[in-house]
Design a protein around this motif. Structure first.
Motif, PDB file in Angstrom:
ATOM      1  N   ASP A  29       0.608  -1.106  -0.012  1.00 32.32           N
ATOM      2  CA  ASP A  29      -0.064   0.043   0.017  1.00 32.32           C
ATOM      3  C   ASP A  29       0.906   1.222   0.042  1.00 32.32           C
ATOM      4  OD1 ASP A  29      -1.805   2.152   0.246  1.00 32.32           O
ATOM      5  OD2 ASP A  29      -2.530   1.241   2.117  1.00 32.32           O
ATOM      6  N   ILE A  30       1.169   1.623  -1.170  1.00 31.60           N
ATOM      7  CA  ILE A  30       2.238   3.057  -1.428  1.00 31.60           C
ATOM      8  C   ILE A  30       1.513   3.926  -2.169  1.00 31.60           C
ATOM      9  CG2 ILE A  30       4.182   1.558  -0.498  1.00 31.60           C
ATOM     10  CD1 ILE A  30       4.752   1.387  -3.774  1.00 31.60           C
ATOM     11  N   ASP A  31       0.296   3.942  -2.359  1.00 29.42           N
ATOM     12  CA  ASP A  31      -0.434   4.982  -3.066  1.00 29.42           C
ATOM     13  C   ASP A  31      -0.031   5.432  -4.566  1.00 29.42           C
ATOM     14  OD1 ASP A  31      -2.099   4.941  -1.099  1.00 29.42           O
ATOM     15  OD2 ASP A  31      -0.911   6.431   0.011  1.00 29.42           O
ATOM     16  N   GLY A  32       0.459   4.467  -5.120  1.00 31.87           N
ATOM     17  CA  GLY A  32       1.230   4.769  -6.635  1.00 31.87           C
ATOM     18  C   GLY A  32       1.605   3.647  -7.350  1.00 31.87           C
ATOM     19  N   ASN A  33       2.888   3.211  -6.934  1.00 32.48           N
ATOM     20  CA  ASN A  33       3.723   2.240  -7.806  1.00 32.48           C
ATOM     21  C   ASN A  33       3.458   0.830  -7.327  1.00 32.48           C
ATOM     22  OD1 ASN A  33       5.218   3.974  -9.732  1.00 32.48           O
ATOM     23  ND2 ASN A  33       5.888   4.882  -7.851  1.00 32.48           N
ATOM     24  N   ASP A  34       2.306   0.604  -6.477  1.00 32.41           N
ATOM     25  CA  ASP A  34       1.753  -0.733  -5.986  1.00 32.41           C
ATOM     26  C   ASP A  34       2.167  -1.983  -7.084  1.00 32.41           C
ATOM     27  OD1 ASP A  34       0.159   0.121  -3.248  1.00 32.41           O
ATOM     28  OD2 ASP A  34       0.094   1.626  -5.008  1.00 32.41           O
ATOM     29  N   TRP A  35       1.706  -1.472  -8.441  1.00 35.57           N
ATOM     30  CA  TRP A  35       1.759  -2.654  -9.371  1.00 35.57           C
ATOM     31  C   TRP A  35       3.172  -2.824  -9.737  1.00 35.57           C
ATOM     32  CZ3 TRP A  35       3.966  -3.455 -13.914  1.00 35.57           C
ATOM     33  CH2 TRP A  35       3.097  -4.492 -14.905  1.00 35.57           C
ATOM     34  N   HIS A  36       3.883  -1.927 -10.062  1.00 37.10           N
ATOM     35  CA  HIS A  36       5.243  -2.126 -10.271  1.00 37.10           C
ATOM     36  C   HIS A  36       6.206  -2.775  -9.302  1.00 37.10           C
ATOM     37  CE1 HIS A  36       4.655   0.344 -13.693  1.00 37.10           C
ATOM     38  NE2 HIS A  36       4.360   1.158 -13.003  1.00 37.10           N
ATOM     39  N   VAL A  37       5.893  -2.539  -7.862  1.00 36.41           N
ATOM     40  CA  VAL A  37       6.502  -3.097  -6.955  1.00 36.41           C
ATOM     41  C   VAL A  37       6.400  -4.741  -6.788  1.00 36.41           C
ATOM     42  CG1 VAL A  37       6.624  -3.330  -4.227  1.00 36.41           C
ATOM     43  CG2 VAL A  37       6.778  -1.115  -5.464  1.00 36.41           C
ATOM     44  N   TRP A  38       4.861  -4.903  -6.934  1.00 35.20           N
ATOM     45  CA  TRP A  38       4.734  -6.375  -6.910  1.00 35.20           C
ATOM     46  C   TRP A  38       5.247  -7.108  -7.908  1.00 35.20           C
ATOM     47  CZ3 TRP A  38      -0.879  -9.020  -7.835  1.00 35.20           C
ATOM     48  CH2 TRP A  38      -0.765 -10.367  -7.428  1.00 35.20           C
ATOM     49  N   ASN A  39       5.082  -6.413  -9.392  1.00 36.29           N
ATOM     50  CA  ASN A  39       5.701  -6.896 -10.660  1.00 36.29           C
ATOM     51  C   ASN A  39       6.920  -7.611 -10.297  1.00 36.29           C
ATOM     52  OD1 ASN A  39       5.579  -8.029 -13.392  1.00 36.29           O
ATOM     53  ND2 ASN A  39       6.785  -5.914 -13.718  1.00 36.29           N
ATOM     54  N   ALA A  40       7.961  -6.832  -9.605  1.00 31.26           N
ATOM     55  CA  ALA A  40       9.211  -6.850  -9.396  1.00 31.26           C
ATOM     56  C   ALA A  40       9.627  -8.037  -8.448  1.00 31.26           C
ATOM     57  CB  ALA A  40       9.965  -5.564  -8.946  1.00 31.26           C
ATOM     58  N   ARG A  52     -21.858  16.891 -26.019  1.00 37.18           N
ATOM     59  CA  ARG A  52     -21.565  17.110 -24.841  1.00 37.18           C
ATOM     60  C   ARG A  52     -21.191  16.105 -23.886  1.00 37.18           C
ATOM     61  NH1 ARG A  52     -23.037  21.178 -21.419  1.00 37.18           N
ATOM     62  NH2 ARG A  52     -23.682  20.626 -19.628  1.00 37.18           N
ATOM     63  N   ILE A  53     -20.067  16.489 -23.055  1.00 34.87           N
ATOM     64  CA  ILE A  53     -19.835  15.198 -22.131  1.00 34.87           C
ATOM     65  C   ILE A  53     -20.914  15.146 -20.915  1.00 34.87           C
ATOM     66  CG2 ILE A  53     -17.755  14.489 -20.763  1.00 34.87           C
ATOM     67  CD1 ILE A  53     -17.054  14.405 -23.616  1.00 34.87           C
ATOM     68  N   ARG A  54     -21.200  14.166 -20.736  1.00 35.33           N
ATOM     69  CA  ARG A  54     -22.144  13.852 -19.519  1.00 35.33           C
ATOM     70  C   ARG A  54     -21.392  12.909 -18.314  1.00 35.33           C
ATOM     71  NH1 ARG A  54     -25.114  15.414 -23.820  1.00 35.33           N
ATOM     72  NH2 ARG A  54     -27.062  16.386 -23.507  1.00 35.33           N
ATOM     73  N   MET A  55     -21.746  12.900 -17.264  1.00 41.94           N
ATOM     74  CA  MET A  55     -21.177  12.305 -16.215  1.00 41.94           C
ATOM     75  C   MET A  55     -22.361  11.515 -15.383  1.00 41.94           C
ATOM     76  SD  MET A  55     -17.916  14.148 -14.942  1.00 41.94           S
ATOM     77  CE  MET A  55     -18.906  15.379 -13.844  1.00 41.94           C
ATOM     78  N   THR A  56     -22.115  10.224 -14.861  1.00 40.11           N
ATOM     79  CA  THR A  56     -22.816   9.739 -13.917  1.00 40.11           C
ATOM     80  C   THR A  56     -21.939   9.264 -12.748  1.00 40.11           C
ATOM     81  OG1 THR A  56     -22.793   7.609 -14.905  1.00 40.11           O
ATOM     82  CG2 THR A  56     -24.672   9.039 -15.518  1.00 40.11           C
ATOM     83  N   GLY A  57     -22.471   8.390 -11.839  1.00 40.88           N
ATOM     84  CA  GLY A  57     -21.639   8.040 -10.684  1.00 40.88           C
ATOM     85  C   GLY A  57     -21.132   9.037  -9.903  1.00 40.88           C
ATOM     86  N   TYR A  58     -19.958   8.896  -9.064  1.00 38.11           N
ATOM     87  CA  TYR A  58     -19.725   9.442  -7.913  1.00 38.11           C
ATOM     88  C   TYR A  58     -19.352  10.955  -8.224  1.00 38.11           C
ATOM     89  CZ  TYR A  58     -16.896  10.054  -3.745  1.00 38.11           C
ATOM     90  OH  TYR A  58     -16.366  10.426  -2.273  1.00 38.11           O
ATOM     91  N   GLN A  59     -18.812  11.458  -9.280  1.00 38.68           N
ATOM     92  CA  GLN A  59     -18.515  12.730  -9.677  1.00 38.68           C
ATOM     93  C   GLN A  59     -17.858  13.612  -8.844  1.00 38.68           C
ATOM     94  OE1 GLN A  59     -21.897  14.373 -11.954  1.00 38.68           O
ATOM     95  NE2 GLN A  59     -22.666  12.408 -11.804  1.00 38.68           N
ATOM     96  N   LYS A  60     -16.795  12.955  -8.195  1.00 38.89           N
ATOM     97  CA  LYS A  60     -16.203  13.865  -7.034  1.00 38.89           C
ATOM     98  C   LYS A  60     -14.542  13.198  -7.341  1.00 38.89           C
ATOM     99  CE  LYS A  60     -19.887  14.127  -3.520  1.00 38.89           C
ATOM    100  NZ  LYS A  60     -20.222  13.733  -2.238  1.00 38.89           N
ATOM    101  N   LEU A  61     -13.589  14.134  -6.312  1.00 34.28           N
ATOM    102  CA  LEU A  61     -12.189  14.025  -6.421  1.00 34.28           C
ATOM    103  C   LEU A  61     -12.349  13.426  -4.867  1.00 34.28           C
ATOM    104  CD1 LEU A  61     -10.622  16.901  -8.060  1.00 34.28           C
ATOM    105  CD2 LEU A  61     -11.102  14.620  -9.065  1.00 34.28           C
ATOM    106  N   PRO A  62     -12.239  12.008  -4.383  1.00 34.79           N
ATOM    107  CA  PRO A  62     -12.407  11.518  -3.061  1.00 34.79           C
ATOM    108  C   PRO A  62     -11.363  11.854  -2.297  1.00 34.79           C
ATOM    109  CG  PRO A  62     -11.800   9.823  -4.768  1.00 34.79           C
ATOM    110  CD  PRO A  62     -12.074  11.007  -5.651  1.00 34.79           C
ATOM    111  N   TRP A  63      -9.960  12.134  -2.724  1.00 34.35           N
ATOM    112  CA  TRP A  63      -9.065  12.514  -1.849  1.00 34.35           C
ATOM    113  C   TRP A  63      -8.995  14.003  -1.535  1.00 34.35           C
ATOM    114  CZ3 TRP A  63      -8.629   8.903  -5.655  1.00 34.35           C
ATOM    115  CH2 TRP A  63      -8.440   7.633  -5.089  1.00 34.35           C
TER     116      TRP A  63
END
Length: 288
Positions: A126-137, A234-245
């Protein structure tokens, strides 16, 4: 998403969700998953570990199940708190290191400096970014159970991995982790709000899961925002529609590609608006 009876037999690990130190029920799920394994050595690894307790996926194993642990944290101040919290426990090994995907920063290299077994029980990434790359290595060590964070704003269909950069914090999609897991010989067995839990494929049958696709196991998709285009551009949105962090809304009017007065089906436009739309296309091509 509502869990149907058929889905329930595949998502049964969620029934064991319980938080002692974890965020989304991982403590209980991890405990039950470890019980299902035919062999255990009582070793775990977590990074970034913070103070070893805050939102930890391993502290419960250490304090209540007598686990040995390697805590890896890159912030020296947090490592000092780690040592203060667990200095009395000889089974806990704090390390001040950044985990990466190349050279001396790989988990393989860092763990080689410890006495941990090659196939230890549990790894938390859990490092908020490169998690995939770390596990891959990770190649030399093969934890039986792995939990990896994914970006919960990404849909199940999206196979996305951020660039391998310490300065970037986007993360990856659950689908990308699912694909990587299969490549490494792991199977997805449970999904919480933003963590995928994987088991070494040789233990997978013990869990009785016959459909472990991410779209089956992931019941929480409430943080996903969907964007689509109408025939009028026109771009339309559904769902959360927020920046959670960041805790800010995503405004539909702020993501438009063409001005409001040009948002119309092209065949219904007059010559002036068609020319202006052509100009918008040319500008967009130039910017690209």
């Amino acid at each position: 998403m509502v869990s149907t009876p058929d889905a329930k037999k595949n998502t049964w690990l969620l029934d064991h969700a319980k938080d002692v130190y974890s965020q989304c029920g991982e403590d209980g799920i991890i405990g039950k998953a470890l019980e299902m394994l035919p062999e255990r050595d009582n070793w775990c690894v977590e990074f970034g570990a913070w103070d070893g307790r805050h939102m930890s996926n391993t502290c419960h194993l250490i304090e209540d199940h007598d686990y040995n642990a390697v805590f890896i944290e890159g912030n020296p101040a947090k490592v000092e708190v780690l040592k203060k919290n667990f200095g009395h426990n000889p089974k806990v090994h704090p390390m001040c290191r950044f985990v990466g995907w190349e050279g001396d920063q790989t988990l393989d290299k860092i763990l080689s400096e410890t006495a941990i077994p090659k196939n230890f029980d549990f790894l938390s990434i859990d490092i908020d970014g490169n998690d995939w790359h770390v596990w891959n290595a990770v190649e030399e060590y093969r934890p039986k159970l792995v939990i990896v964070e994914f970006n919960p704003t990404m849909s199940n269909e999206l196979d996305y991995v951020q660039p391998p950069e310490f300065s970037t914090q986007i993360g990856c999609s659950l689908k990308a982790l699912e694909v990587l897991g299969k490549k490494k010989g792991y199977e997805l067995i449970c999904v919480t709000a933003w963590n995928g839990i994987f088991v070494d494929a040789k233990y997978y049958d013990a869990f009785g899961i016959d459909d472990n696709r991410c779209e089956t196991l992931r019941l929480e998709t409430d943080k996903v925002t969907h964007m689509f285009s109408g025939y009028d551009g026109r771009i339309r949105m559904t769902g959360y529609q927020k920046l959670p962090w960041i805790n800010m809304p995503i405004l539909e009017k702020a993501v438009q590609v063409i001005p409001r007065f040009l948002q119309n089906y092209p065949d219904q436009m007059g010559p002036i608006r068609r020319n202006m739309l052509g100009l918008c296309r040319a500008i967009a091509k130039w910017r690209k």
